[in-house]
Design a protein around this motif. Structure first.
Motif, PDB file in Angstrom:
ATOM      1  N   LEU A 254       4.396   5.822  -5.052  1.00  0.00           N
ATOM      2  CA  LEU A 254       4.350   5.595  -7.360  1.00  0.00           C
ATOM      3  C   LEU A 254       3.826   6.473  -7.933  1.00  0.00           C
ATOM      4  CD1 LEU A 254       6.119   3.858  -9.678  1.00  0.00           C
ATOM      5  CD2 LEU A 254       3.205   2.752  -9.960  1.00  0.00           C
ATOM      6  N   LEU A 255       2.447   6.582  -6.629  1.00  0.00           N
ATOM      7  CA  LEU A 255       1.561   7.644  -6.677  1.00  0.00           C
ATOM      8  C   LEU A 255       2.343   9.429  -7.169  1.00  0.00           C
ATOM      9  CD1 LEU A 255      -1.415   8.617  -8.322  1.00  0.00           C
ATOM     10  CD2 LEU A 255      -1.880   8.166  -5.781  1.00  0.00           C
ATOM     11  N   ALA A 256       3.412   9.462  -5.908  1.00  0.00           N
ATOM     12  CA  ALA A 256       3.538  10.237  -5.114  1.00  0.00           C
ATOM     13  C   ALA A 256       4.568  10.538  -7.050  1.00  0.00           C
ATOM     14  CB  ALA A 256       4.334  10.519  -4.196  1.00  0.00           C
ATOM     15  N   LEU A 257       5.845  10.117  -6.938  1.00  0.00           N
ATOM     16  CA  LEU A 257       6.241   9.792  -8.275  1.00  0.00           C
ATOM     17  C   LEU A 257       6.065  10.271  -9.967  1.00  0.00           C
ATOM     18  CD1 LEU A 257       9.149   7.020  -7.641  1.00  0.00           C
ATOM     19  CD2 LEU A 257       9.076   9.216  -7.198  1.00  0.00           C
TER      20      LEU A 257
ATOM     21  N   MET B 129       0.994  -1.376  -0.323  1.00  0.00           N
ATOM     22  CA  MET B 129       0.080  -0.001   0.176  1.00  0.00           C
ATOM     23  C   MET B 129       0.729   1.122  -0.107  1.00  0.00           C
ATOM     24  SD  MET B 129      -3.098   1.390   0.037  1.00  0.00           S
ATOM     25  CE  MET B 129      -4.533   1.898  -0.302  1.00  0.00           C
ATOM     26  N   ILE B 130       1.958   1.018   1.050  1.00  0.00           N
ATOM     27  CA  ILE B 130       3.182   2.641   0.866  1.00  0.00           C
ATOM     28  C   ILE B 130       3.482   2.896  -0.536  1.00  0.00           C
ATOM     29  CG2 ILE B 130       4.748   3.172   2.004  1.00  0.00           C
ATOM     30  CD1 ILE B 130       4.029   1.769   4.605  1.00  0.00           C
ATOM     31  N   ALA B 131       3.873   1.411  -1.500  1.00  0.00           N
ATOM     32  CA  ALA B 131       4.908   1.176  -2.228  1.00  0.00           C
ATOM     33  C   ALA B 131       3.914   2.307  -3.303  1.00  0.00           C
ATOM     34  CB  ALA B 131       4.654   0.181  -3.027  1.00  0.00           C
ATOM     35  N   LEU B 132       2.364   1.661  -3.228  1.00  0.00           N
ATOM     36  CA  LEU B 132       1.550   2.676  -4.247  1.00  0.00           C
ATOM     37  C   LEU B 132       1.463   4.148  -3.971  1.00  0.00           C
ATOM     38  CD1 LEU B 132      -0.772   1.677  -5.969  1.00  0.00           C
ATOM     39  CD2 LEU B 132      -2.345   1.362  -4.826  1.00  0.00           C
ATOM     40  N   TYR B 133       1.639   4.454  -2.868  1.00  0.00           N
ATOM     41  CA  TYR B 133       1.282   5.772  -2.846  1.00  0.00           C
ATOM     42  C   TYR B 133       2.719   6.593  -2.939  1.00  0.00           C
ATOM     43  CZ  TYR B 133      -2.671   5.069   0.287  1.00  0.00           C
ATOM     44  OH  TYR B 133      -3.862   4.988   0.631  1.00  0.00           O
TER      45      TYR B 133
ATOM     46  N   VAL C 238       4.746  14.198 -13.116  1.00  0.00           N
ATOM     47  CA  VAL C 238       3.893  15.525 -14.413  1.00  0.00           C
ATOM     48  C   VAL C 238       3.830  16.307 -14.082  1.00  0.00           C
ATOM     49  CG1 VAL C 238       1.704  15.706 -14.466  1.00  0.00           C
ATOM     50  CG2 VAL C 238       2.135  13.368 -14.590  1.00  0.00           C
ATOM     51  N   LEU C 239       3.717  17.279 -13.179  1.00  0.00           N
ATOM     52  CA  LEU C 239       4.620  18.216 -12.414  1.00  0.00           C
ATOM     53  C   LEU C 239       5.974  18.890 -13.070  1.00  0.00           C
ATOM     54  CD1 LEU C 239       2.915  18.943  -8.820  1.00  0.00           C
ATOM     55  CD2 LEU C 239       2.198  19.285 -10.651  1.00  0.00           C
ATOM     56  N   MET C 240       6.486  17.959 -13.009  1.00  0.00           N
ATOM     57  CA  MET C 240       7.973  18.480 -13.931  1.00  0.00           C
ATOM     58  C   MET C 240       7.612  19.049 -15.260  1.00  0.00           C
ATOM     59  SD  MET C 240      10.909  16.277 -11.372  1.00  0.00           S
ATOM     60  CE  MET C 240      12.161  17.274 -12.026  1.00  0.00           C
ATOM     61  N   THR C 241       7.061  18.077 -15.686  1.00  0.00           N
ATOM     62  CA  THR C 241       7.129  16.931 -16.934  1.00  0.00           C
ATOM     63  C   THR C 241       5.839  19.108 -17.493  1.00  0.00           C
ATOM     64  OG1 THR C 241       7.186  15.264 -17.061  1.00  0.00           O
ATOM     65  CG2 THR C 241       6.046  16.636 -19.684  1.00  0.00           C
ATOM     66  N   VAL C 242       5.041  19.172 -17.095  1.00  0.00           N
ATOM     67  CA  VAL C 242       4.331  20.508 -17.791  1.00  0.00           C
ATOM     68  C   VAL C 242       4.673  21.501 -16.832  1.00  0.00           C
ATOM     69  CG1 VAL C 242       2.408  21.294 -17.630  1.00  0.00           C
ATOM     70  CG2 VAL C 242       1.994  18.832 -18.134  1.00  0.00           C
ATOM     71  N   LYS C 243       4.644  22.557 -17.659  1.00  0.00           N
ATOM     72  CA  LYS C 243       5.646  24.019 -17.074  1.00  0.00           C
ATOM     73  C   LYS C 243       4.082  25.227 -18.114  1.00  0.00           C
ATOM     74  CE  LYS C 243       8.331  23.511 -15.332  1.00  0.00           C
ATOM     75  NZ  LYS C 243       8.809  23.419 -14.386  1.00  0.00           N
ATOM     76  N   VAL C 244       3.796  25.694 -16.522  1.00  0.00           N
ATOM     77  CA  VAL C 244       2.141  26.710 -17.361  1.00  0.00           C
ATOM     78  C   VAL C 244       3.098  27.958 -17.566  1.00  0.00           C
ATOM     79  CG1 VAL C 244       0.139  27.191 -17.166  1.00  0.00           C
ATOM     80  CG2 VAL C 244       0.654  25.487 -16.848  1.00  0.00           C
ATOM     81  N   VAL C 245       3.408  28.724 -18.710  1.00  0.00           N
ATOM     82  CA  VAL C 245       3.969  29.762 -18.601  1.00  0.00           C
ATOM     83  C   VAL C 245       2.989  31.235 -18.570  1.00  0.00           C
ATOM     84  CG1 VAL C 245       5.668  31.227 -19.938  1.00  0.00           C
ATOM     85  CG2 VAL C 245       5.929  28.771 -20.108  1.00  0.00           C
ATOM     86  N   PRO C 246       2.597  32.355 -17.859  1.00  0.00           N
ATOM     87  CA  PRO C 246       1.643  33.585 -17.758  1.00  0.00           C
ATOM     88  C   PRO C 246       1.977  33.734 -19.142  1.00  0.00           C
ATOM     89  CG  PRO C 246       2.603  32.985 -15.375  1.00  0.00           C
ATOM     90  CD  PRO C 246       3.734  32.322 -16.765  1.00  0.00           C
ATOM     91  N   GLN C 247       0.825  35.385 -19.270  1.00  0.00           N
ATOM     92  CA  GLN C 247       1.130  36.319 -19.983  1.00  0.00           C
ATOM     93  C   GLN C 247       2.446  37.137 -20.154  1.00  0.00           C
ATOM     94  OE1 GLN C 247      -0.679  35.647 -23.401  1.00  0.00           O
ATOM     95  NE2 GLN C 247       0.651  37.379 -23.978  1.00  0.00           N
ATOM     96  N   GLN C 248       2.805  37.459 -21.514  1.00  0.00           N
ATOM     97  CA  GLN C 248       3.392  38.187 -21.120  1.00  0.00           C
ATOM     98  C   GLN C 248       5.086  38.295 -20.214  1.00  0.00           C
ATOM     99  OE1 GLN C 248       3.215  40.227 -24.190  1.00  0.00           O
ATOM    100  NE2 GLN C 248       3.653  42.021 -22.296  1.00  0.00           N
TER     101      GLN C 248
END
Length: 303
Positions: free
Chosen positions: A7-10, A1-5, A15-25
């Protein structure tokens, strides 16, 4: 169960490290393995975790930078304190990231040196008049140097020009003297205009009076001429009537009677006005006097 958590966190982290949202201007400069990769545009961008990273973040909005106060020496060797504000905008994030270490510091230093150079070309009085010239010179100098920095200099404005206190006092005295000079000039101009107006009024008065006298003299002369002409015409008419009457029957006898009456009347007036009366030698012979007068009349008729 802990291993699942775990893995989910990784997964979430990846995803957060892959996606970058750049603001306007805003622009993000991404590097891949330490080398420039791309400039991330506003919106959603994807990068490879652990390989790509956002190395620089720049705003593309116009920004204002204060130029610290500094001492500048004018062309006439007067020290003045000056500060300003410069408006810049990042137009090329890649050049801003790799063309210079700190473009803000570079722009500030270049603005100060250019301002000192431009002030050194002008006298103190001209520094207040040539603000726009100084502003344009600073913008042109920085804009030329900043082409490799990815920065566009939009405008530069001088905020304050502060001369020494002694110079301020001298300038105040100069301005006061100038104001007094202008006041004296305005007063003298007013007095001059007033004198001109008075003289002009006197001139017009004299002209009008002379024209009135001239018109009066002309009218009087015309009246006298008309009177003399009327008297002459009346006299001529009376003479014509007398001459016509003499030509008729009994005219000569009437002339004799008229001459005798006038002669007696004139001698009568002399007797009234003078105590001594001198009479002609032949006054007793009234007929001879009348004959003499008639001979004159006849001779005139013959002519």
């Amino acid at each position: 169960m802990i291993a699942l958590y775990v893995l989910l966190a990784l997964v979430v982290m990846a995803v957060l490290m892959t996606v970058k949202v750049v603001p306007q201007q805003t622009a993000y400069v991404a590097e891949r393995l330490g080398k420039f990769y791309a400039v991330l545009q506003p919106g959603i961008n994807f990068i490879i975790p652990f390989f790509d990273r956002v190395a620089y973040r720049y705003t593309l909005k116009e920004s204002a930078i204060d130029i610290p106060e500094q001492i500048c020496i004018t062309n006439d060797n007067v020290q003045v304190r000056m500060d300003g504000v410069i408006f810049i905008q990042v137009i090329d994030p890649k050049k801003a990231a790799y063309g210079i270490a700190d473009y803000t510091f570079a722009v500030t230093q270049l603005a100060q040196t250019t301002m000192r150079s431009e002030i050194g070309k002008l006298a103190l009085d001209k520094t207040f008049e040539e603000r726009m010239t100084i502003n344009r010179a600073v913008v042109e100098a920085i804009d030329e140097a900043a082409t490799g920095w990815g920065v566009k200099v939009l405008r530069y404005e001088i905020k304050n020009i502060t001369p020494p206190q002694s110079v301020l006092m001298a300038m105040e005295k100069q301005m006061q003297a100038e104001r007094e000079r202008r006041a004296v000039i305005l007063q003298s101009d007013g007095e001059k205009q007033a004198a001109i107006n008075v003289a002009e009024g006197q001139k017009q008065k004299v002209v009008l009076e002379s024209e009135g006298l001239r018109a009066r003299a002309i009218n009087e002369a015309q009246g006298e001429a008309s009177a003399i002409l009327s008297v002459a015409e009346a006299t001529a008419e009376s003479i014509r009537l007398v001459a016509s009457a003499i030509q008729h029957e009994g005219g000569m006898e009437a002339v004799q009677l008229r001459v005798a009456e006038n002669l007696v009347d004139q001698f009568g007036k002399l007797a009234k006005t003078n105590n001594t009366l001198i009479l002609p030698a032949n006054f007793a012979d009234m007929g001879s006097l009348i004959a003499t007068a008639l001979s004159v009349v006849k001779s005139e008729q013959k002519k």
